[in-house]
Design an enzyme around this catalytic site. Structure first.
Site, PDB file in Angstrom:
ATOM      1  N   LYS A 155       2.952  -0.841   8.559  1.00 53.52           N
ATOM      2  CA  LYS A 155       2.814   0.513   8.134  1.00 53.52           C
ATOM      3  C   LYS A 155       3.821   1.643   8.537  1.00 53.52           C
ATOM      4  O   LYS A 155       3.861   1.937   9.818  1.00 53.52           O
ATOM      5  CB  LYS A 155       1.218   0.784   8.545  1.00 53.52           C
ATOM      6  CG  LYS A 155       0.891   2.365   8.165  1.00 53.52           C
ATOM      7  CD  LYS A 155      -0.628   2.612   8.443  1.00 53.52           C
ATOM      8  CE  LYS A 155      -1.113   4.054   8.165  1.00 53.52           C
ATOM      9  NZ  LYS A 155      -2.328   4.121   8.508  1.00 53.52           N
ATOM     10  N   GLY A 177       0.852  -1.173   0.021  1.00 51.54           N
ATOM     11  CA  GLY A 177       0.015  -0.042  -0.238  1.00 51.54           C
ATOM     12  C   GLY A 177       0.971   1.212  -0.079  1.00 51.54           C
ATOM     13  O   GLY A 177       1.863   1.171   0.608  1.00 51.54           O
ATOM     14  N   SER A 219       3.310   4.263   3.803  1.00 54.23           N
ATOM     15  CA  SER A 219       3.563   3.314   2.995  1.00 54.23           C
ATOM     16  C   SER A 219       3.454   1.956   3.527  1.00 54.23           C
ATOM     17  O   SER A 219       3.976   1.909   4.955  1.00 54.23           O
ATOM     18  CB  SER A 219       5.018   3.207   2.307  1.00 54.23           C
ATOM     19  OG  SER A 219       5.054   4.369   1.503  1.00 54.23           O
ATOM     20  N   ASP A 251     -12.771   8.489   7.299  1.00 59.90           N
ATOM     21  CA  ASP A 251     -12.239   8.056   6.208  1.00 59.90           C
ATOM     22  C   ASP A 251     -12.645   6.699   5.627  1.00 59.90           C
ATOM     23  O   ASP A 251     -11.973   5.930   5.277  1.00 59.90           O
ATOM     24  CB  ASP A 251     -10.626   8.030   6.227  1.00 59.90           C
ATOM     25  CG  ASP A 251     -10.060   8.354   4.658  1.00 59.90           C
ATOM     26  OD1 ASP A 251     -10.922   8.355   3.737  1.00 59.90           O
ATOM     27  OD2 ASP A 251      -8.992   8.100   4.489  1.00 59.90           O
TER      28      ASP A 251
HETATM   29  P1  ADP Z   1      -2.952   5.169   4.511  1.00 62.11           P
HETATM   30  O1  ADP Z   1      -3.404   6.021   5.769  1.00 62.11           O
HETATM   31  O2  ADP Z   1      -2.007   5.423   3.723  1.00 62.11           O
HETATM   32  O3  ADP Z   1      -4.193   5.227   3.655  1.00 62.11           O
HETATM   33  P2  ADP Z   1      -3.802   2.541   5.477  1.00 62.11           P
HETATM   34  O4  ADP Z   1      -3.732   2.017   6.787  1.00 62.11           O
HETATM   35  O5  ADP Z   1      -5.197   2.776   4.776  1.00 62.11           O
HETATM   36  O6  ADP Z   1      -2.569   3.689   5.061  1.00 62.11           O
HETATM   37  O7  ADP Z   1      -3.070   1.444   4.470  1.00 62.11           O
HETATM   38  C1  ADP Z   1      -3.059   1.588   3.197  1.00 62.11           C
HETATM   39  C2  ADP Z   1      -3.166   0.270   2.652  1.00 62.11           C
HETATM   40  O8  ADP Z   1      -2.249  -0.743   3.063  1.00 62.11           O
HETATM   41  C3  ADP Z   1      -4.541  -0.133   2.739  1.00 62.11           C
HETATM   42  O9  ADP Z   1      -5.597   0.315   1.678  1.00 62.11           O
HETATM   43  C4  ADP Z   1      -4.460  -1.701   2.385  1.00 62.11           C
HETATM   44  O10 ADP Z   1      -4.406  -2.374   1.195  1.00 62.11           O
HETATM   45  C5  ADP Z   1      -3.102  -1.835   3.074  1.00 62.11           C
HETATM   46  N1  ADP Z   1      -3.195  -2.404   4.412  1.00 62.11           N
HETATM   47  C6  ADP Z   1      -3.096  -1.683   5.572  1.00 62.11           C
HETATM   48  N2  ADP Z   1      -3.203  -2.170   6.677  1.00 62.11           N
HETATM   49  C7  ADP Z   1      -3.155  -3.774   6.318  1.00 62.11           C
HETATM   50  C8  ADP Z   1      -3.345  -4.671   7.054  1.00 62.11           C
HETATM   51  N3  ADP Z   1      -3.189  -4.957   8.180  1.00 62.11           N
HETATM   52  N4  ADP Z   1      -3.406  -6.164   6.335  1.00 62.11           N
HETATM   53  C9  ADP Z   1      -3.184  -5.827   4.708  1.00 62.11           C
HETATM   54  N5  ADP Z   1      -3.175  -4.961   4.141  1.00 62.11           N
HETATM   55  C10 ADP Z   1      -3.146  -3.714   4.772  1.00 62.11           C
HETATM   56 MG    MG Z   2      -6.240   4.477   3.672  1.00 62.62          MG
END
Ligand code: ADP
Ligand code: MG
Ligand code: ZN
Length: 549
Positions: free
Chosen positions: A84, A59, A65, A171
């Protein structure tokens, strides 16, 4: 648990030394740039290398990232984690609040939990259980009705849970609700924009508010340009002056003029003309920002970023500010009557020129923002998440995603009016102290007819839907101008019956019960006061058989 900066040693549940010697040797070939990003992450947070073998980037957003990492857990098994990496400029309180949401409310009821957190200097990495998931855009057209019902049920469960803790997610959208179709797993992620209700149990969300309050308070008298731009939409022909707003054009460069304007691509549409006006007398007097003829404050990505960064230089306060916060008493001239001289005209009167912009949170993604968010209503509660859930359900039922593809708040509000009706939108806005105007009456659409037509279950008869919806069923118009609210109704992802698994009737799309459209209608209630809550929605008849799960 304390959500403060994280330890660097002894990871509970994780064992050290499991990372392969050469971490760039990954099992799956990853692109060179991803490999470099992984190297960089190991470099800035070196302790990760003792625990994880990072294999991929899963992501990438404005604020973070997210990487896929493998670690050997204490039982000896290898397990996958999502790592993350937050942008280093994130405000510490914002990060801590995100973590506290995950630790306090997460780990149950379809809400993502947190395993650990690493920090080195200003680099923070949140470690979460990895939830394999499909991209919504790839599957939205192929789901069965029953899958859709399950999906929305599980989303509502997550929302009920976080709302109970006084968390407003802010969000809600498919990329923040992970869905594993095969295993029927769901996980609500991303508390990076979350805010607390007045009685929130997440202590740090109160701090987020206070911080933002301070940041915004100091700038109360300041002017906004790049962030606080105001947008103008075309006026109806009968309201158009030969040289519209020539006086305000000059004002664009002049600081501290509230009516700075900027033309939007919306002018191509010649569809919608509307503005907002604050009818709330308290706000009007204390924080007067009502707009006149056809303009709204233009949102920008910077809003979202600043909401996350909580930067001290931030010009807009995030949560509702105390009405009198650091503002000097105003003269009578600045406390104008409800209807000023320019109301419904094509000029901006001096009273309005002297008004301050309304301060209200507007984080999130335009296409999922509730009407009260789009119009900058200062009182925003958990109902804003329910609206977003309604927009997701609209996508699920119609097979169109994104449903509202809006580049900004004005376009988003227009698109809402094309579905929910312009008169209804104006009426609802009035109830929360805003005025919305529309040059042309847009009728409220029947949700079933709309969704079934878009899905292809119902033939698109000449009279069943407005032209833009009829046209949008044909793939040829998929690439229309995104600034056109009518054209944006055509989708990136539409129901492609040829690709779908099975015929529509086999997937239950020919017999969607009225109850489902009733729920959709209640989620997309324009008035947040009467909009259905997550708790109520879970008890809706459409989930009769699921409620004991
Ligand atoms: P941002 O704040 O940059 O939007 P997110 O927490 O939404 O960050 O994470 C971005 C992307 O990463 C998500 O849309 C998902 O595809 C992937 N992602 C986040 N957390 C997880 C997780 N626990 N398991 C699998 N994929 C994840
Ligand atoms: Mg997000
Ligand atoms: Zn005026």
């Amino acid at each position: 648990m304390e959500a403060a900066p994280c330890q660097t040693s002894s990871v509970k549940g994780l064992e050290h030394g499991t990372r392969e010697k050469e971490h760039s040797t990954v099992t799956r070939k990853v692109p060179r740039d991803v490999q470099m990003d992984i190297e960089y992450l190991y470099e800035v947070v070196p302790q990760l290398s003792r625990v994880f073998r990072i294999t991929d980037k899963i992501g990438e957003g404005t604020f973070s990232s997210v990487y896929l990492g493998e670690a050997q857990i204490t039982s000896g098994e290898r397990e996958k984690f999502a790592l993350k990496h937050l942008i280093p400029t994130s405000h510490p309180v914002r990060i801590a609040a995100e973590l506290q949401c995950l630790t306090v409310a997460g780990g149950k009821e379809n809400v993502m939990g947190v395993t650990y957190c690493f920090r080195k200097d200003h680099h923070v990495v949140i470690v979460m259980p990895y939830v394999e998931h499909q991209a919504f855009v790839d599957i939205v057209g192929t789901l069965s009705y029953e899958e859709v019902r399950q999906y929305i049920y599980h989303l509502l469960k997550a929302l009920k849970h976080i709302h109970k803790f006084g968390i407003i997610h802010r969000d809600i959208k498919p990329t923040n609700f992970l869905y594993n179709r095969r295993e029927n797993k769901y996980a609500l992620v991303d508390f990076g924009l979350a805010q607390g209700t007045p009685d929130t149990q997440i202590q740090l969300l109160k701090v987020v508010k206070a911080k933002a309050h301070r940041a915004g308070g100091g700038s109360a008298g300041k002017c906004e340009d790049s962030q606080g731009k105001q947008a103008q939409v075309p006026l109806p022909p009968n309201k158009r002056s030969p040289v519209p707003h020539s006086s305000t054009k000059a004002a664009v460069k002049k600081p501290c003029t509230k009516h700075n304007k900027e033309l939007l691509g919306l002018s191509k549409t010649s569809r919608s003309v509307f503005g907002e006006r604050n009818l709330n007398s308290i706000n009007h007097a204390k924080n007067p920002s009502d707009k006149i003829e056809g303009h709204l404050v233009k949102p920008s990505k910077a809003d979202d970023i600043s909401a996350r960064k909580l930067a001290s230089t931030k010009r807009r306060a995030v949560p509702s500010r105390g009405p009198a916060a650091s503002q000097k008493p105003k003269s009578a001239a600045l406390n104008p009557p409800l209807t000023c001289n320019c109301y419904m005209s094509d000029r901006i009167c001096n009273i309005c020129l002297s008004r301050k912009q309304q301060v209200a949170p507007r984080a999130g993604t335009p296409g999922f923002r509730a009407p009260e968010v789009l119009t900058k209503c200062p009182n925003q509660g958990t109902a804003i998440d329910m609206w977003s859930a309604g927009v997701i359900l609209l996508s699920l039922l119609s097979g169109r995603y994104p449903f509202f593809k809006a580049s900004d708040d004005l376009v988003a509000l227009t698109q809402i009016m094309t579905i929910r009706g312009s008169r209804e939108t104006m009426q609802a806005a009035g109830k929360f102290g805003k005025a919305v105007m529309c040059s042309r009456e847009l009728p409220r659409l029947d949700l079933r007819i709309l969704c079934e037509t878009l899905r292809g279950v119902r033939p698109c008869g000449e009279d069943s839907l407005p032209a833009e919806f009829r046209a949008s069923r044909h793939p040829a118009d998929a690439k229309q101008d995104l600034t056109d609210p009518a054209a944006t109704q055509s989708s990136q992802s539409r129901t492609d019956t040829s690709k779908s698994t099975g015929r529509l009737q086999d997937r239950g799309w020919d017999s969607v019960p009225d109850d489902m459209y009733d729920l959709l209608d209640k989620l997309l209630d324009l008035n947040p006061e009467t909009r259905i809550t997550a708790d109520e929605a879970l008890q809706h008849p459409v989930f009769k058989d699921l409620s004991d799960e």
